[in-house]
Design a protein around this motif. Structure first.
Motif, PDB file in Angstrom:
ATOM      1  N   ARG A  66       9.526  -0.109  -0.507  1.00 39.24           N
ATOM      2  CA  ARG A  66       9.845  -0.720  -1.801  1.00 39.24           C
ATOM      3  C   ARG A  66       8.937  -0.132  -2.865  1.00 39.24           C
ATOM      4  NH1 ARG A  66       9.627  -7.119  -3.359  1.00 39.24           N
ATOM      5  NH2 ARG A  66       9.361  -6.776  -5.569  1.00 39.24           N
ATOM      6  N   VAL A  67       9.539   0.170  -3.996  1.00 39.31           N
ATOM      7  CA  VAL A  67       8.775   0.668  -5.137  1.00 39.31           C
ATOM      8  C   VAL A  67       8.931  -0.338  -6.267  1.00 39.31           C
ATOM      9  CG1 VAL A  67       8.511   2.526  -6.805  1.00 39.31           C
ATOM     10  CG2 VAL A  67       9.265   3.044  -4.503  1.00 39.31           C
ATOM     11  N   GLN A  68       7.840  -0.844  -6.750  1.00 41.15           N
ATOM     12  CA  GLN A  68       7.906  -1.753  -7.890  1.00 41.15           C
ATOM     13  C   GLN A  68       7.656  -0.930  -9.153  1.00 41.15           C
ATOM     14  OE1 GLN A  68       8.616  -5.157  -7.786  1.00 41.15           O
ATOM     15  NE2 GLN A  68       8.821  -4.825 -10.008  1.00 41.15           N
ATOM     16  N   CYS A  69       8.665  -0.790  -9.971  1.00 40.57           N
ATOM     17  CA  CYS A  69       8.539   0.124 -11.115  1.00 40.57           C
ATOM     18  C   CYS A  69       7.783  -0.537 -12.270  1.00 40.57           C
ATOM     19  CB  CYS A  69       9.916   0.559 -11.598  1.00 40.57           C
ATOM     20  SG  CYS A  69      10.744   1.597 -10.409  1.00 40.57           S
ATOM     21  N   THR A  70       6.910   0.247 -12.857  1.00 39.37           N
ATOM     22  CA  THR A  70       6.174  -0.174 -14.050  1.00 39.37           C
ATOM     23  C   THR A  70       6.128   1.042 -14.984  1.00 39.37           C
ATOM     24  OG1 THR A  70       4.128   0.482 -12.967  1.00 39.37           O
ATOM     25  CG2 THR A  70       4.692  -1.851 -12.875  1.00 39.37           C
ATOM     26  N   PRO A  71       5.797   0.833 -16.237  1.00 35.40           N
ATOM     27  CA  PRO A  71       5.784   1.985 -17.157  1.00 35.40           C
ATOM     28  C   PRO A  71       4.775   3.065 -16.765  1.00 35.40           C
ATOM     29  CG  PRO A  71       5.870  -0.052 -18.388  1.00 35.40           C
ATOM     30  CD  PRO A  71       5.659  -0.448 -16.965  1.00 35.40           C
ATOM     31  N   ASP A  77       4.162   9.093  -7.530  1.00 39.30           N
ATOM     32  CA  ASP A  77       4.001   7.812  -6.834  1.00 39.30           C
ATOM     33  C   ASP A  77       5.228   7.498  -5.991  1.00 39.30           C
ATOM     34  OD1 ASP A  77       1.550   7.442  -8.043  1.00 39.30           O
ATOM     35  OD2 ASP A  77       2.402   6.348  -9.748  1.00 39.30           O
ATOM     36  N   ILE A  78       6.358   8.132  -6.323  1.00 40.28           N
ATOM     37  CA  ILE A  78       7.594   7.895  -5.564  1.00 40.28           C
ATOM     38  C   ILE A  78       7.799   8.990  -4.523  1.00 40.28           C
ATOM     39  CG2 ILE A  78      10.103   7.843  -5.753  1.00 40.28           C
ATOM     40  CD1 ILE A  78       9.819   6.505  -8.411  1.00 40.28           C
ATOM     41  N   THR A  79       7.636  10.234  -4.968  1.00 36.77           N
ATOM     42  CA  THR A  79       7.988  11.332  -4.053  1.00 36.77           C
ATOM     43  C   THR A  79       6.854  11.681  -3.092  1.00 36.77           C
ATOM     44  OG1 THR A  79       7.199  12.901  -5.703  1.00 36.77           O
ATOM     45  CG2 THR A  79       9.532  12.382  -5.735  1.00 36.77           C
ATOM     46  N   GLY A  80       5.631  11.394  -3.493  1.00 38.74           N
ATOM     47  CA  GLY A  80       4.494  11.795  -2.675  1.00 38.74           C
ATOM     48  C   GLY A  80       3.750  12.941  -3.335  1.00 38.74           C
ATOM     49  N   THR A  81       2.586  13.245  -2.830  1.00 35.41           N
ATOM     50  CA  THR A  81       1.778  14.293  -3.457  1.00 35.41           C
ATOM     51  C   THR A  81       0.920  15.011  -2.406  1.00 35.41           C
ATOM     52  OG1 THR A  81       0.210  14.696  -5.234  1.00 35.41           O
ATOM     53  CG2 THR A  81      -0.128  12.712  -3.978  1.00 35.41           C
ATOM     54  N   SER A  82       0.487  16.216  -2.757  1.00 36.55           N
ATOM     55  CA  SER A  82      -0.365  16.976  -1.846  1.00 36.55           C
ATOM     56  C   SER A  82      -1.833  16.728  -2.210  1.00 36.55           C
ATOM     57  CB  SER A  82      -0.057  18.470  -1.959  1.00 36.55           C
ATOM     58  OG  SER A  82       1.263  18.705  -1.547  1.00 36.55           O
ATOM     59  N   VAL A  83      -2.609  16.394  -1.210  1.00 31.77           N
ATOM     60  CA  VAL A  83      -4.022  16.107  -1.421  1.00 31.77           C
ATOM     61  C   VAL A  83      -4.843  17.110  -0.588  1.00 31.77           C
ATOM     62  CG1 VAL A  83      -5.847  14.373  -1.142  1.00 31.77           C
ATOM     63  CG2 VAL A  83      -3.541  13.675  -1.802  1.00 31.77           C
ATOM     64  N   TYR A  84      -5.914  17.602  -1.145  1.00 31.17           N
ATOM     65  CA  TYR A  84      -6.720  18.597  -0.450  1.00 31.17           C
ATOM     66  C   TYR A  84      -7.545  17.917   0.652  1.00 31.17           C
ATOM     67  CZ  TYR A  84      -9.763  22.567   0.364  1.00 31.17           C
ATOM     68  OH  TYR A  84     -10.437  23.601   0.951  1.00 31.17           O
ATOM     69  N   VAL A 105      14.182   0.171  -5.095  1.00 25.67           N
ATOM     70  CA  VAL A 105      13.492   0.513  -6.341  1.00 25.67           C
ATOM     71  C   VAL A 105      13.650  -0.688  -7.267  1.00 25.67           C
ATOM     72  CG1 VAL A 105      13.307   2.184  -8.210  1.00 25.67           C
ATOM     73  CG2 VAL A 105      14.134   2.907  -5.976  1.00 25.67           C
ATOM     74  N   ASP A 106      12.602  -1.489  -7.309  1.00 27.92           N
ATOM     75  CA  ASP A 106      12.709  -2.763  -8.018  1.00 27.92           C
ATOM     76  C   ASP A 106      12.455  -2.556  -9.511  1.00 27.92           C
ATOM     77  OD1 ASP A 106      13.375  -5.357  -7.842  1.00 27.92           O
ATOM     78  OD2 ASP A 106      11.574  -6.022  -6.795  1.00 27.92           O
ATOM     79  N   GLU A 107      13.309  -3.172 -10.312  1.00 25.31           N
ATOM     80  CA  GLU A 107      13.215  -3.095 -11.778  1.00 25.31           C
ATOM     81  C   GLU A 107      13.087  -1.647 -12.242  1.00 25.31           C
ATOM     82  OE1 GLU A 107      11.735  -6.758 -13.828  1.00 25.31           O
ATOM     83  OE2 GLU A 107      10.191  -6.513 -12.328  1.00 25.31           O
ATOM     84  N   ILE A 108      14.081  -0.870 -11.887  1.00 25.85           N
ATOM     85  CA  ILE A 108      14.058   0.582 -12.148  1.00 25.85           C
ATOM     86  C   ILE A 108      13.950   0.887 -13.642  1.00 25.85           C
ATOM     87  CG2 ILE A 108      16.579   0.756 -12.193  1.00 25.85           C
ATOM     88  CD1 ILE A 108      16.270   3.508 -10.869  1.00 25.85           C
ATOM     89  N   ASN A 109      14.477  -0.007 -14.473  1.00 27.66           N
ATOM     90  CA  ASN A 109      14.450   0.284 -15.910  1.00 27.66           C
ATOM     91  C   ASN A 109      13.083   0.025 -16.535  1.00 27.66           C
ATOM     92  OD1 ASN A 109      14.862  -2.424 -15.427  1.00 27.66           O
ATOM     93  ND2 ASN A 109      16.021  -2.758 -17.303  1.00 27.66           N
ATOM     94  N   THR A 112       9.419   4.926 -16.556  1.00 29.34           N
ATOM     95  CA  THR A 112       9.721   5.837 -17.663  1.00 29.34           C
ATOM     96  C   THR A 112      10.874   6.759 -17.256  1.00 29.34           C
ATOM     97  OG1 THR A 112       8.128   7.408 -16.801  1.00 29.34           O
ATOM     98  CG2 THR A 112       7.336   5.855 -18.462  1.00 29.34           C
ATOM     99  N   PRO A 113      11.564   7.350 -18.236  1.00 25.40           N
ATOM    100  CA  PRO A 113      12.670   8.262 -17.908  1.00 25.40           C
ATOM    101  C   PRO A 113      12.233   9.389 -16.975  1.00 25.40           C
ATOM    102  CG  PRO A 113      12.721   7.743 -20.226  1.00 25.40           C
ATOM    103  CD  PRO A 113      11.483   7.111 -19.690  1.00 25.40           C
ATOM    104  N   ARG A 114      10.980   9.845 -17.102  1.00 22.87           N
ATOM    105  CA  ARG A 114      10.502  10.934 -16.258  1.00 22.87           C
ATOM    106  C   ARG A 114      10.486  10.491 -14.790  1.00 22.87           C
ATOM    107  NH1 ARG A 114       4.499  12.713 -16.227  1.00 22.87           N
ATOM    108  NH2 ARG A 114       4.570  14.513 -14.860  1.00 22.87           N
ATOM    109  N   THR A 115      10.011   9.297 -14.571  1.00 22.91           N
ATOM    110  CA  THR A 115       9.968   8.788 -13.203  1.00 22.91           C
ATOM    111  C   THR A 115      11.374   8.503 -12.689  1.00 22.91           C
ATOM    112  OG1 THR A 115       7.858   7.788 -13.781  1.00 22.91           O
ATOM    113  CG2 THR A 115       8.886   7.050 -11.752  1.00 22.91           C
ATOM    114  N   GLN A 116      12.216   7.955 -13.589  1.00 17.90           N
ATOM    115  CA  GLN A 116      13.602   7.692 -13.177  1.00 17.90           C
ATOM    116  C   GLN A 116      14.278   8.991 -12.745  1.00 17.90           C
ATOM    117  OE1 GLN A 116      15.431   5.845 -16.565  1.00 17.90           O
ATOM    118  NE2 GLN A 116      14.291   3.937 -16.351  1.00 17.90           N
TER     119      GLN A 116
END
Lengths: 311, 489
Positions: A66-71, A77-84, A105-109, A112-116
């Motif tokens: 579950r992803v709780q969307c905030t501005p 934060d959704i797709t994941g990231t590479s960490v050294y 994806v809770d409260e998707i709106n 931000t549009p970039r995250t959407q």
């Protein structure tokens, strides 16, 4: 097809022990899942959107995130990231919550549009590209996004391109008095979702997804689907009608509904049942018509009356 | 700017766009048409009727009332309407003067005094209404009003007053110029200039309307004001164009219908070879006869009857209904009530408007459906077999069962009138089962066979085909029993 219907009945009963009185919505939700689509749930808080997603995941034996969307939510934060990793002296990919079979994806709106838009690739192609490397998402991959229709402060309405990617848009609605009584009674003790077990498995879901593609759609009904979708483009209240993606979604949804009903062919009623959830959110209405109270749902309902089923 | 006080603002938009504007445009039409009639009266030899004075008074007052019927459009629009009504009044005044016109007002003062008084009263009422409405705006909506807003209103008021005076000078100038240049009666020139005046007033109204809406909805970022102003402009252009066309196209003696020529023409057609004797020339009145410029007696009767009918219809349509609408609007607006909760009398105008609108929409839908059906039938007759869309091949079995179903459908439709193009076979089956009690199982089986034949890739067995035929016969029999018919009736 009887196998699918049998599984459908058991999933429906399983979910029905948690979500009371929403058979139609559960049927449409499963139709979207078996069609390989994603669902946008638009409703007020507290009607069971999250619980529906959780009970679906539990019933299917699928992984759930579950992803709780905030501005301030970032795409990574959704797709994941590479960490050294200093020990291994290399970048290690930490998958985000999108790497789950069922993603809420809770409260998707509120994102931000970039995250959407970071969800676009995931939803359309079931894959994620991070640091130039494309990773496949687990199958089946099913996104359930929710949004609250009454709060607009601090929200970013979904753009049309994103809305078009949702196979269906559903609304759960408030329960009736009897249903609410049943809910209170059922939730006196432990929450039923804690005891919910899987009644099928992800592989079976994938099999059904493939099998549903073979459900027969007669030429007459294919023509009806095309005419129905095209009629949205010429409607006086509509600025932008449904896209070909919309007609394809209607086609697939009708197939899925026929399969869930135990038939290996589609009937006109399957098309009509799927039309509003599949097409209504894809329409862009003229502002003046919206002021008058026109909605996508009303337009589609009007067209369902006007477009001839059988020529 | 504060939010709008009325929570039912969308409803008011609807009323504004579909109720207020058409009604006002109709009022323009009536005013303009009557003005044209009065211009033409002297040309046609019809004397001026004294009852045209209350007529004009009613119309000009009604115009102000109608303008007041919408809070969002009062103010400059009231002035514009008063301007139009006043132009009609003044035109009537000019038209009533005996020829040749003498453009010296002092000499004409005794004759013109009543008309001037009426005109001043009507114009003043418009100005007063506009100012009162501005004051209400200022007092009632402090949060959204500023001093500059009040100043702006004052500018509008002065601007329209000046525009009216300029327009009157324009009338006088054009008429005098035409009369002097061509040596003809000034009435055609007056007709031209009145049409131009009406057009000018309407254009001013459109501009002020746009400005007014822009002020109110500036922060809303809506395109509605553009749409409304455009429609307003369209309506005004049409009315003006019609008025101008009427004035230009109608012959001078258009009120004199050539009954005798028509009768002669008819008798020639009915009895070829036998023509009526030529009509006797109309008796020539004595030169000093007071009936010199009067219409024929028959013409006067129908014209008077028509005028009285129009008068009473206009009283109801233009004065009573807008007054009720105004009261309903004010109650709904200031008390924040929904229209549906108002007393029945106050709902009457909106109900009439809704009824007319739904009738119009039904007519539109019917015409659209008829055109669609006609096109569909034409394409089927020309290109394809019955009930077969382009490029779609159907089996004989599917066609056969579908024809049976169509007959059932036709019969159900005849009895229930509840089937639309989008009604599915299953929905028709529900209706069929409802009107033929006890046939639910038969309907279900028939529908199953129909669906299988038409929508699946399975072929029906011979037994299924025969069963479908038997069920069809049984269902048709049930549909045609007197009990079923009686129930439906």
């Amino acid at each position: 097809m009887t196998e699918l219907q049998k599984h459908y009945q058991s999933i429906r009963e399983n979910i029905g022990s948690v979500i009371i009185g929403k058979d139609r919505q559960v049927r449409l939700l499963l139709a979207a899942l078996f069609s390989g689509g994603h669902v946008l749930l638009e409703d007020v808080p507290g009607v069971g959107k999250t619980m529906l997603a959780r009970s679906l995941a539990a019933s299917l034996g699928c992984s759930f995130n579950r992803v709780q969307c905030t501005p301030d939510l970032l795409p990574s934060d959704i797709t994941g990231t590479s960490v050294y990793d200093q020990k291994e002296e290399e970048f290690v990919f930490h998958p985000g919550p999108v790497f789950a079979q069922i993603l809420l994806v809770d409260e998707i709106n509120r994102a931000t549009p970039r995250t959407q838009s970071s969800l676009l690739e995931c939803m359309a192609e079931a894959q994620v590209t991070v640091d130039g490397r494309t990773r496949k998402l687990p199958q089946p991959f099913f996104v359930m996004a929710t949004q609250n229709p009454v709060e607009y402060e601090g929200t970013f309405p979904l753009p049309e391109a994103q809305l078009d990617r949702f196979f269906l848009k559903l609304s759960l609605g408030y329960p009736s008095a009897d249903e609410e009584n049943t809910i209170l009674n059922a939730l006196r003790g432990a929450h039923p979702i804690d005891a919910l077990g899987a009644c099928t498995d992800p592989d079976t879901v994938i099999q059904f997804q493939k099998a549903l593609r073979d459900i027969h759609v007669s030429d007459v009904l294919r023509d009806y689907i095309v005419r129905l979708t095209q009629s949205t483009r010429g409607h006086s209240s509509v600025q932008l009608g449904a896209s070909p993606r919309g007609s394809l979604a209607l086609y697939r949804a009708a197939q899925a509904l026929a399969g869930l009903a135990g038939r290996d062919y589609v009937e006109p009623d399957d098309v009509q049942e799927a039309a509003v959830p599949v097409l209504a959110h894809r329409l862009m209405l003229r502002p003046e018509q919206e002021l008058r109270g026109a909605t996508g749902q009303r337009v589609i309902e009007e067209l369902l009356q006007q477009v001839a089923v059988d020529l | 700017m504060a939010s709008r006080p009325n929570p039912h603002i969308e409803q008011e938009f609807d009323w504004l766009e579909h109720g207020f504007i058409p009604v006002t445009a109709a009022a323009f039409g009536v005013c303009g048409g009557l003005a044209a009639l009065f211009f033409l009266q002297p040309i046609a030899g019809v004397p001026f009727f004294w009852w045209t004075v209350p007529w004009m008074l009613v119309l000009s007052t009604a115009a102000v009332y109608i303008s007041q019927a919408s809070r969002m459009t009062r103010g400059p629009e009231s002035l514009g309407l008063a301007l139009l009504a006043a132009s009609a009044l003044v035109s009537a005044w000019f038209a009533s003067l005996s020829t040749p016109l003498v453009w010296t007002l002092p000499a004409m003062a005794p004759q013109a005094a009543p008309y001037v008084i009426v005109w001043v009263l009507s114009a003043s009422s418009g100005v007063a209404a506009a100012n009162v409405s501005k004051l209400e705006d200022f007092v009632g909506d402090q949060a959204s009003s500023t001093l500059s807003w009040q100043q702006e209103s004052a500018q509008y008021t002065l601007g329209f007053f000046a525009a009216r005076l300029l327009a009157l000078l324009l009338v006088a100038g054009i008429a005098t110029g035409l009369a002097a240049a061509f040596g003809v009666s000034a009435h055609p020139g007056l007709s031209w200039s009145a049409a131009g005046l009406a057009f000018f007033g309407l254009i001013l109204q459109s501009a002020s309307y746009l400005q007014r809406l822009r002020i109110i909805w500036a922060i809303q970022e809506l395109d509605v004001h553009e749409l409304l102003a455009r429609r307003w402009l369209q309506a005004s252009i049409w009315v003006s164009a019609l008025l101008t066309a009427l004035i230009l196209l109608l012959p001078a003696n258009w009120l004199r219908i050539p009954w005798q020529a028509i009768g002669q023409w008819l008798s020639d057609r009915m009895q070829p070879g036998e023509s009526l004797p030529p009509p006797a020339p109309p008796p020539t009145p004595a030169p000093e006869s007071p009936a010199q410029d009067m219409l024929l007696e028959g013409d006067v009767h129908w014209l008077t009857a028509l005028a009285y009918m129009l008068f009473f219809a206009a009283i109801i349509a233009i004065v009573v209904l807008p007054l009720l609408a105004l009261v309903g609007f004010l109650v709904a607006y200031f008390l924040g009530e929904e229209r549906a909760k108002l007393p029945a009398l106050l709902q009457l105008p909106v109900a009439i408007y809704e009824r007319l609108r739904s009738l119009w929409q039904r007519v539109q839908r019917s015409l659209g459906r008829a055109a669609g059906r006609a096109a569909s039938v034409r394409s089927r007759v020309q290109d394809k077999p019955l009930h077969q869309p382009l490029g779609i091949a159907e089996s004989a079995q599917s066609q056969e069962l579908f024809q049976l179903f169509l007959r059932l459908r036709q019969e159900v439709h005849r009895q229930t009138s509840d089937i639309r193009p989008g009604t599915t076979p299953r929905q028709i089956g529900w209706r069929l089962a409802r009107i033929t009690p006890g046939s639910g199982q038969a309907v279900q089986v028939f529908l199953h066979h129909l669906h299988q034949a038409r929508y699946s890739h399975h072929e029906l067995t011979e037994a299924q085909r025969q069963e479908a035929h038997q069920l069809y016969e049984a269902l048709m029999g049930a549909l045609s029993t007197p009990e079923t018919r009686g129930e439906e009736q």
